[in-house]
Design a protein around this motif. Sequence first.
Motif, PDB file in Angstrom:
ATOM      1  N   MET A 128      -7.843   5.700 -15.909  1.00 23.64           N
ATOM      2  CA  MET A 128      -8.638   5.508 -15.420  1.00 23.64           C
ATOM      3  C   MET A 128      -8.845   5.926 -14.155  1.00 23.64           C
ATOM      4  O   MET A 128      -8.373   6.331 -12.978  1.00 23.64           O
ATOM      5  N   PRO A 129     -10.345   5.031 -13.578  1.00 25.89           N
ATOM      6  CA  PRO A 129     -10.583   5.765 -12.440  1.00 25.89           C
ATOM      7  C   PRO A 129      -9.969   5.258 -11.100  1.00 25.89           C
ATOM      8  O   PRO A 129      -8.744   4.457 -11.061  1.00 25.89           O
ATOM      9  N   THR A 130     -10.021   6.682 -10.054  1.00 24.01           N
ATOM     10  CA  THR A 130      -9.472   6.670  -9.201  1.00 24.01           C
ATOM     11  C   THR A 130      -9.683   7.236  -8.103  1.00 24.01           C
ATOM     12  O   THR A 130     -10.662   7.874  -8.048  1.00 24.01           O
ATOM     13  N   SER A 131      -9.701   7.053  -6.414  1.00 29.22           N
ATOM     14  CA  SER A 131     -10.446   6.707  -5.559  1.00 29.22           C
ATOM     15  C   SER A 131      -9.345   6.752  -4.268  1.00 29.22           C
ATOM     16  O   SER A 131      -8.767   6.490  -4.418  1.00 29.22           O
ATOM     17  N   THR A 132      -9.906   7.597  -3.515  1.00 28.11           N
ATOM     18  CA  THR A 132      -9.295   8.292  -2.035  1.00 28.11           C
ATOM     19  C   THR A 132     -10.202   7.956  -1.211  1.00 28.11           C
ATOM     20  O   THR A 132     -11.241   7.945  -0.583  1.00 28.11           O
ATOM     21  N   TYR A 133      -9.335   7.179   0.074  1.00 38.19           N
ATOM     22  CA  TYR A 133      -9.703   7.173   0.641  1.00 38.19           C
ATOM     23  C   TYR A 133      -8.643   7.326   2.344  1.00 38.19           C
ATOM     24  O   TYR A 133      -7.807   7.447   2.570  1.00 38.19           O
ATOM     25  N   ARG A 134      -9.604   7.454   3.617  1.00 39.35           N
ATOM     26  CA  ARG A 134      -8.902   7.805   5.261  1.00 39.35           C
ATOM     27  C   ARG A 134      -8.649   6.688   5.789  1.00 39.35           C
ATOM     28  O   ARG A 134      -9.311   6.393   6.287  1.00 39.35           O
ATOM     29  N   VAL A 135      -7.489   6.222   6.037  1.00 35.34           N
ATOM     30  CA  VAL A 135      -7.133   5.457   7.133  1.00 35.34           C
ATOM     31  C   VAL A 135      -6.365   6.089   8.058  1.00 35.34           C
ATOM     32  O   VAL A 135      -5.509   6.603   8.806  1.00 35.34           O
ATOM     33  N   GLU A 136      -6.719   5.045   9.506  1.00 33.06           N
ATOM     34  CA  GLU A 136      -6.241   5.539  10.655  1.00 33.06           C
ATOM     35  C   GLU A 136      -5.375   5.106  11.279  1.00 33.06           C
ATOM     36  O   GLU A 136      -5.791   3.629  11.102  1.00 33.06           O
ATOM     37  N   GLY A 137      -4.374   4.617  12.390  1.00 34.89           N
ATOM     38  CA  GLY A 137      -3.585   3.413  12.846  1.00 34.89           C
ATOM     39  C   GLY A 137      -2.708   3.197  11.953  1.00 34.89           C
ATOM     40  O   GLY A 137      -1.814   2.678  12.636  1.00 34.89           O
ATOM     41  N   MET A 138      -2.403   3.243  10.666  1.00 30.71           N
ATOM     42  CA  MET A 138      -0.830   3.725  10.382  1.00 30.71           C
ATOM     43  C   MET A 138       0.222   4.089  10.404  1.00 30.71           C
ATOM     44  O   MET A 138       0.054   5.366  11.031  1.00 30.71           O
ATOM     45  N   THR A 139       1.748   3.286  10.864  1.00 31.14           N
ATOM     46  CA  THR A 139       2.283   4.014  11.260  1.00 31.14           C
ATOM     47  C   THR A 139       3.994   4.582  10.801  1.00 31.14           C
ATOM     48  O   THR A 139       4.341   4.938  10.914  1.00 31.14           O
ATOM     49  N   CYS A 140       3.947   3.093  10.029  1.00 29.43           N
ATOM     50  CA  CYS A 140       5.302   2.520   9.696  1.00 29.43           C
ATOM     51  C   CYS A 140       5.594   2.584   8.418  1.00 29.43           C
ATOM     52  O   CYS A 140       3.989   1.957   7.470  1.00 29.43           O
ATOM     53  N   GLY A 141       6.477   1.802   7.447  1.00 28.46           N
ATOM     54  CA  GLY A 141       6.423   0.897   6.039  1.00 28.46           C
ATOM     55  C   GLY A 141       5.945   0.524   6.226  1.00 28.46           C
ATOM     56  O   GLY A 141       4.699  -0.418   5.164  1.00 28.46           O
ATOM     57  N   HIS A 142       5.764  -0.559   7.920  1.00 25.66           N
ATOM     58  CA  HIS A 142       5.127  -2.228   7.270  1.00 25.66           C
ATOM     59  C   HIS A 142       3.595  -1.548   7.127  1.00 25.66           C
ATOM     60  O   HIS A 142       3.103  -2.711   6.797  1.00 25.66           O
ATOM     61  N   CYS A 143       3.156  -0.772   7.735  1.00 22.32           N
ATOM     62  CA  CYS A 143       1.548  -0.672   7.819  1.00 22.32           C
ATOM     63  C   CYS A 143       1.342  -0.293   6.187  1.00 22.32           C
ATOM     64  O   CYS A 143       0.212  -1.016   5.412  1.00 22.32           O
ATOM     65  N   VAL A 144       2.073   0.707   5.187  1.00 29.04           N
ATOM     66  CA  VAL A 144       2.420   1.280   3.970  1.00 29.04           C
ATOM     67  C   VAL A 144       1.818  -0.383   3.280  1.00 29.04           C
ATOM     68  O   VAL A 144       0.855  -0.881   2.875  1.00 29.04           O
ATOM     69  N   ALA A 145       3.282  -1.185   3.810  1.00 23.71           N
ATOM     70  CA  ALA A 145       2.599  -2.503   3.023  1.00 23.71           C
ATOM     71  C   ALA A 145       1.263  -4.123   2.617  1.00 23.71           C
ATOM     72  O   ALA A 145       0.791  -4.132   1.984  1.00 23.71           O
ATOM     73  N   ALA A 146       0.949  -3.828   4.140  1.00 20.29           N
ATOM     74  CA  ALA A 146      -0.399  -4.057   4.421  1.00 20.29           C
ATOM     75  C   ALA A 146      -1.078  -3.831   4.017  1.00 20.29           C
ATOM     76  O   ALA A 146      -1.978  -4.681   3.597  1.00 20.29           O
ATOM     77  N   VAL A 147      -1.473  -2.874   3.818  1.00 19.85           N
ATOM     78  CA  VAL A 147      -2.479  -2.150   3.456  1.00 19.85           C
ATOM     79  C   VAL A 147      -2.984  -2.109   2.338  1.00 19.85           C
ATOM     80  O   VAL A 147      -3.304  -2.940   0.930  1.00 19.85           O
ATOM     81  N   THR A 148      -1.286  -2.063   1.541  1.00 14.75           N
ATOM     82  CA  THR A 148      -1.451  -2.324  -0.151  1.00 14.75           C
ATOM     83  C   THR A 148      -1.637  -3.777  -0.395  1.00 14.75           C
ATOM     84  O   THR A 148      -2.227  -3.783  -1.455  1.00 14.75           O
ATOM     85  N   ALA A 149      -0.898  -4.160   0.049  1.00 20.82           N
ATOM     86  CA  ALA A 149      -1.448  -5.950  -0.113  1.00 20.82           C
ATOM     87  C   ALA A 149      -2.999  -6.406  -0.246  1.00 20.82           C
ATOM     88  O   ALA A 149      -2.884  -6.920  -0.801  1.00 20.82           O
ATOM     89  N   GLU A 150      -3.088  -5.902   0.590  1.00 23.24           N
ATOM     90  CA  GLU A 150      -4.871  -6.318   1.373  1.00 23.24           C
ATOM     91  C   GLU A 150      -5.719  -5.011  -0.119  1.00 23.24           C
ATOM     92  O   GLU A 150      -6.510  -6.038  -0.668  1.00 23.24           O
ATOM     93  N   LEU A 151      -5.273  -4.364  -0.366  1.00 22.12           N
ATOM     94  CA  LEU A 151      -6.336  -3.595  -1.005  1.00 22.12           C
ATOM     95  C   LEU A 151      -5.853  -4.075  -2.425  1.00 22.12           C
ATOM     96  O   LEU A 151      -6.705  -4.313  -3.567  1.00 22.12           O
ATOM     97  N   SER A 152      -4.735  -4.645  -3.506  1.00 21.97           N
ATOM     98  CA  SER A 152      -4.207  -4.972  -4.464  1.00 21.97           C
ATOM     99  C   SER A 152      -4.936  -5.979  -4.344  1.00 21.97           C
ATOM    100  O   SER A 152      -4.926  -6.670  -5.824  1.00 21.97           O
ATOM    101  N   LYS A 153      -5.084  -6.966  -3.574  1.00 19.65           N
ATOM    102  CA  LYS A 153      -6.209  -7.982  -3.679  1.00 19.65           C
ATOM    103  C   LYS A 153      -7.209  -8.045  -5.124  1.00 19.65           C
ATOM    104  O   LYS A 153      -8.085  -9.206  -4.996  1.00 19.65           O
TER     105      LYS A 153
END
Length: 74
Positions: free
Chosen positions: A1-26
Amino acid sequence: MPTSTYRVEGMTCGHCVAAVTAELSKLPGVEDVGVDLVPDGISTVTVTGEGAPELDQVRAAIDEAGYALADKPG
């Protein structure tokens, strides 16, 4: 399965991870999102799915979560 990697600025905690994961999962075709969190630095986000989403879609999803897609090194 294809994989893409991105660099993201401004994330500091688990809440940040959850927010980005939720949006990208859509995004169409995204089946898994992994985040290597670097607090106060540039985190690495890996997206796996049927096909790589368009960069504009990824940028918009990360922006919606409240963070910024970092420019890739030249």
